[in-house]
Design a protein around this motif. Sequence first.
Motif, PDB file in Angstrom:
ATOM      1  N   LEU A   1     -29.356  -7.523 -36.062  1.00  0.00           N
ATOM      2  CA  LEU A   1     -29.921  -6.733 -34.960  1.00  0.00           C
ATOM      3  C   LEU A   1     -30.393  -5.361 -35.430  1.00  0.00           C
ATOM      4  N   LYS A   2     -29.707  -4.814 -36.413  1.00  0.00           N
ATOM      5  CA  LYS A   2     -30.031  -3.474 -36.895  1.00  0.00           C
ATOM      6  C   LYS A   2     -29.803  -3.404 -38.395  1.00  0.00           C
ATOM      7  N   ASN A   3     -30.350  -2.335 -39.000  1.00  0.00           N
ATOM      8  CA  ASN A   3     -30.119  -2.075 -40.424  1.00  0.00           C
ATOM      9  C   ASN A   3     -29.941  -0.578 -40.616  1.00  0.00           C
ATOM     10  N   TYR A   4     -30.039  -0.114 -41.853  1.00  0.00           N
ATOM     11  CA  TYR A   4     -29.788   1.298 -42.129  1.00  0.00           C
ATOM     12  C   TYR A   4     -30.785   2.220 -41.431  1.00  0.00           C
ATOM     13  N   LYS A   5     -31.930   1.697 -40.993  1.00  0.00           N
ATOM     14  CA  LYS A   5     -32.925   2.494 -40.286  1.00  0.00           C
ATOM     15  C   LYS A   5     -32.660   2.571 -38.782  1.00  0.00           C
ATOM     16  N   GLY A   6     -31.875   1.637 -38.282  1.00  0.00           N
ATOM     17  CA  GLY A   6     -31.648   1.533 -36.843  1.00  0.00           C
ATOM     18  C   GLY A   6     -31.938   0.127 -36.365  1.00  0.00           C
TER      19      GLY A   6
ATOM     20  N   VAL B   1     -26.380   1.063 -47.237  1.00  0.00           N
ATOM     21  CA  VAL B   1     -26.644   2.417 -46.756  1.00  0.00           C
ATOM     22  C   VAL B   1     -28.122   2.795 -46.937  1.00  0.00           C
ATOM     23  N   SER B   2     -28.847   1.961 -47.654  1.00  0.00           N
ATOM     24  CA  SER B   2     -30.289   2.134 -47.815  1.00  0.00           C
ATOM     25  C   SER B   2     -30.851   0.777 -48.223  1.00  0.00           C
ATOM     26  N   LYS B   3     -32.132   0.744 -48.511  1.00  0.00           N
ATOM     27  CA  LYS B   3     -32.760  -0.521 -48.883  1.00  0.00           C
ATOM     28  C   LYS B   3     -32.131  -1.112 -50.134  1.00  0.00           C
ATOM     29  N   ASN B   4     -31.730  -0.262 -51.082  1.00  0.00           N
ATOM     30  CA  ASN B   4     -31.243  -0.756 -52.371  1.00  0.00           C
ATOM     31  C   ASN B   4     -29.770  -0.487 -52.645  1.00  0.00           C
ATOM     32  N   ASP B   5     -29.131   0.376 -51.850  1.00  0.00           N
ATOM     33  CA  ASP B   5     -27.780   0.808 -52.181  1.00  0.00           C
ATOM     34  C   ASP B   5     -26.759   0.356 -51.141  1.00  0.00           C
ATOM     35  N   VAL B   6     -25.508   0.214 -51.605  1.00  0.00           N
ATOM     36  CA  VAL B   6     -24.408  -0.160 -50.729  1.00  0.00           C
ATOM     37  C   VAL B   6     -23.263   0.836 -50.896  1.00  0.00           C
TER      38      VAL B   6
ATOM     39  N   THR C   1     -25.142 -22.907 -39.366  1.00  0.00           N
ATOM     40  CA  THR C   1     -25.334 -21.526 -39.794  1.00  0.00           C
ATOM     41  C   THR C   1     -26.776 -21.263 -40.221  1.00  0.00           C
ATOM     42  N   THR C   2     -27.231 -20.050 -39.925  1.00  0.00           N
ATOM     43  CA  THR C   2     -28.552 -19.596 -40.352  1.00  0.00           C
ATOM     44  C   THR C   2     -28.411 -18.286 -41.105  1.00  0.00           C
ATOM     45  N   LEU C   3     -28.909 -18.263 -42.320  1.00  0.00           N
ATOM     46  CA  LEU C   3     -28.961 -17.038 -43.108  1.00  0.00           C
ATOM     47  C   LEU C   3     -30.281 -16.339 -42.823  1.00  0.00           C
ATOM     48  N   VAL C   4     -30.221 -15.065 -42.393  1.00  0.00           N
ATOM     49  CA  VAL C   4     -31.438 -14.279 -42.228  1.00  0.00           C
ATOM     50  C   VAL C   4     -31.567 -13.308 -43.397  1.00  0.00           C
ATOM     51  N   LEU C   5     -32.819 -13.008 -43.745  1.00  0.00           N
ATOM     52  CA  LEU C   5     -33.105 -12.209 -44.940  1.00  0.00           C
ATOM     53  C   LEU C   5     -33.492 -10.780 -44.576  1.00  0.00           C
ATOM     54  N   SER C   6     -32.888 -10.277 -43.500  1.00  0.00           N
ATOM     55  CA  SER C   6     -33.226  -8.946 -42.989  1.00  0.00           C
ATOM     56  C   SER C   6     -32.131  -7.926 -43.233  1.00  0.00           C
ATOM     57  N   GLY C   7     -31.119  -8.293 -44.047  1.00  0.00           N
ATOM     58  CA  GLY C   7     -30.013  -7.383 -44.283  1.00  0.00           C
ATOM     59  C   GLY C   7     -29.507  -7.452 -45.704  1.00  0.00           C
ATOM     60  N   ASN C   8     -28.268  -7.909 -45.871  1.00  0.00           N
ATOM     61  CA  ASN C   8     -27.623  -7.933 -47.178  1.00  0.00           C
ATOM     62  C   ASN C   8     -28.287  -8.870 -48.180  1.00  0.00           C
ATOM     63  N   THR C   9     -28.907  -9.926 -47.691  1.00  0.00           N
ATOM     64  CA  THR C   9     -29.520 -10.921 -48.576  1.00  0.00           C
ATOM     65  C   THR C   9     -31.031 -10.832 -48.478  1.00  0.00           C
ATOM     66  N   SER C  10     -31.683 -10.624 -49.604  1.00  0.00           N
ATOM     67  CA  SER C  10     -33.143 -10.506 -49.613  1.00  0.00           C
ATOM     68  C   SER C  10     -33.777 -11.835 -49.979  1.00  0.00           C
TER      69      SER C  10
END
Length: 282
Positions: free
Chosen positions: A24-29, A174-179, A249-258
Amino acid sequence: MEIQPFLPLAEKFRAVFLDSYGVLKNYKGLIDGVQDTIAKLREKGIAIRILTNDASRSQEQQIASFAKQGLHGFETYEVITSGMMAKHFLQHKITEGKIAYLGTENSAHYILQSGLEHIAVKDVDLNNVKDISAFVFLDDEGFDWNTEINKTVNLLRRKNIPIIVANSDKLYPVSKNDVAVATGGIARLVESMLNKKFIHFGKPDTQMFTYSYNRLKQRLGPFTKKEILMVGDNLNTDILGGNKFGIKTTLVLSGNTSEENAQQQINASGIIPDFICRSIID
């Protein structure tokens, strides 16, 4: 690796379990378009439940946070958090003494409402721990990492008590590339150091799925696991948890997994989602 559009897939199910962060959300909101997808699911009569490993907010606070970002209309029964599951455990299992915790006062105030006194680990006197009856890992914030993790280790070496992990996540973006290291990562480290078994709440453990499923049947009548789809961005929590519970289960590619590393992570982990979608807005 076949990537499918989300809505035609979701429409085959009577209920959809959604992770929060990365779905639903990511580091941007809030992810653009999520509002429309939720509205379309509701129009189809599909039950929605948010299953999140966030232990820092109550259901009401989660809903207020969604609304502030532009996602409205959720009811408290639609939001299930790992903090809520830990709270229920403590209310029923810990009946005396003090509950020590690592985390913020906000999450402690919410989760540790069992009628017992709670105390931050920084305020514990290691020379007098006889009244400490349980310990809870709450957040990755609200304490001094340089001193209080060590103090936690020494407290748990001295006292044999139930140890609860309210958030099983090891990392969070915490960002596109960092955790950053999450509560579950700290707890796993301490668990391995002490060679003790902690009580973990949140995905991939099944308590949250069982609770959500049972409450779904109470509200909507007969329901089978075949009618539920779990949607998440993390193989090790969302997808593994759904697989263990026996739902699709469905894996979405909008968060931890690219999209670039999804197949590699699936192959390396052995955790296989039934479906893959770019996001819930595609």
